[in-house]
Design a protein around this motif. Sequence first.
Motif, short mmCIF file in Angstrom:
data_model
loop_
_atom_site.label_atom_id
_atom_site.label_comp_id
_atom_site.label_asym_id
_atom_site.label_seq_id
_atom_site.Cartn_x
_atom_site.Cartn_y
_atom_site.Cartn_z
N LYS A 17 0.82 -1.21 0.00
CA LYS A 17 0.00 0.00 0.00
C LYS A 17 0.86 1.26 0.00
N GLU A 18 1.88 1.28 0.86
CA GLU A 18 2.72 2.49 0.97
C GLU A 18 3.60 2.68 -0.25
N LEU A 19 4.10 1.58 -0.83
CA LEU A 19 4.92 1.71 -2.04
C LEU A 19 4.07 2.19 -3.21
N ASN A 20 2.82 1.75 -3.29
CA ASN A 20 1.91 2.25 -4.34
C ASN A 20 1.67 3.74 -4.17
N HIS A 21 1.55 4.19 -2.92
CA HIS A 21 1.37 5.62 -2.67
C HIS A 21 2.60 6.40 -3.13
N VAL A 22 3.81 5.87 -2.85
CA VAL A 22 5.05 6.52 -3.29
C VAL A 22 5.09 6.62 -4.81
N LEU A 23 4.71 5.54 -5.49
CA LEU A 23 4.75 5.53 -6.96
C LEU A 23 3.72 6.50 -7.54
N ASN A 24 2.59 6.66 -6.88
CA ASN A 24 1.59 7.64 -7.35
C ASN A 24 2.15 9.06 -7.26
N VAL A 25 2.89 9.33 -6.18
CA VAL A 25 3.50 10.66 -6.00
C VAL A 25 4.53 10.93 -7.09
N LEU A 26 5.27 9.88 -7.48
CA LEU A 26 6.38 10.06 -8.42
C LEU A 26 5.99 9.82 -9.87
N SER A 27 4.76 9.42 -10.13
CA SER A 27 4.37 9.11 -11.51
C SER A 27 4.51 10.29 -12.47
N LYS B 184 7.73 8.40 7.58
CA LYS B 184 9.18 8.30 7.36
C LYS B 184 9.48 7.22 6.31
N PHE B 185 8.74 6.12 6.36
CA PHE B 185 8.91 5.05 5.37
C PHE B 185 8.68 5.60 3.97
N LYS B 186 7.58 6.34 3.78
CA LYS B 186 7.30 6.91 2.47
C LYS B 186 8.35 7.93 2.06
N GLN B 187 8.79 8.75 3.01
CA GLN B 187 9.81 9.75 2.72
C GLN B 187 11.09 9.09 2.22
N GLY B 188 11.51 8.01 2.90
CA GLY B 188 12.74 7.31 2.52
C GLY B 188 12.66 6.74 1.11
N PHE B 189 11.52 6.11 0.77
CA PHE B 189 11.41 5.48 -0.54
C PHE B 189 11.11 6.49 -1.65
N ILE B 190 10.52 7.63 -1.31
CA ILE B 190 10.38 8.71 -2.30
C ILE B 190 11.77 9.19 -2.72
#
Length: 413
Positions: free
Chosen positions: A274-284, A310-316
Amino acid sequence: MEITKHLLMNLSLLLVLLFFTQLIIERQVNEEKREIYQLFYFIISIFTCYIFSVQVQDGIRFDLRQVPMILGGLYTGYSFLLAGLTLLMRALLGINDGFWVSVGVFSGLAILLKWIHPWFNRLSLNSRVGVSVLLTVITSFLLMQMVAIVNEPISHPEAWISFILIPALTSGLVSYSIETIRQTFIIRQRLAKADKIEAVSHLSASISHEIRNPLTTVKGFLQLLGEKDYPEDKKKEFIDIAVQELKRAEEVINDYLTFARPAFEKEEKIEVEKELNHVLNVLSPLANLNGVKITKKFSPGLFISGDRSKFKQGFINLMKNGLEAMPNGGELIIQTFLTGSVIHILVRDTGIGMNEEQIARLGEPYYTTKGKQGTGLGMMVTFSIIRAMRGKVEVKSQIGMGTTFHIRFTKTL
């Protein structure tokens, strides 16, 4: 020669025990734990000396028990505890003349060691070694004299020479080794502190540089607005640029604070997919701009523990670097899978790649592979977040072939 052989055996065992104790103490950061391990060394040494003692005459046994008793009292201050254990071990060998000699000598010695312990710690290194040797010689001589009073004089020259010289030699070697261990630890602490200061100075230089640039831009536009009457649309353009620059400065400060305080305000259950999908939506949008295809290979139902934001921030930061490494298009592959209790997250790009030197320096606060376009803070923050979440990062890369980040986390049930 039998007495000398047994005493040299005692000496060897004490040095071997000290070596293994040093290996354990070196891994300890807490000062109290190091002192406890040091005390255990002296206790075990006393028991070892008794086990390998030699009988000289009826009721009289020789060993090097006085060495760990003296050094333990001087360095730890637990002279009464060590004296009690020494006498207990001697009592187990029999209540005879040798036992009463030990009671007389070690009881008085315990009182003396307790009294001089604070003074001993204030001495210089060489003085402490000298005091240790001197007390050992005096104690050995007193033991020999007490044996002559309560039992009968020991007439063997070998016994006198061995029982005076070998304990003194052992005391000198062990004391000097302890001092060397102490000095080594102090030097390592100073080096670690110097490294931290150097890292902070580099980080401060990098931070100040990155904040000064947007502030200079803002200052320039504000001066322009004050010097000339520009049209409204031009004023709006200047203000928008100034706001963007201030946001960039704020991002730099936030990255620095995340690195300085990676601990989480709250720890929660994070669904990886779920969180990685959110990161990818931000970066699409950035991926579309660079013509990068995003491929997802997610294993469902994977959860870890940590701070969600923080998890999302790191992977962004991590995936943004991958996208920026492919300005002319490519593929960003995100994969997750589980082996045992370990969750694996792979972030692979087909970008420009890095050489071994660049990989080794990745995550340093003042190092970037983007030239003037980057600060190195993004990867620094990412590495800091992953470590705070008890994760591990492995990086593999080849020039022209792309880069793979392999992150491992422990699964949360």
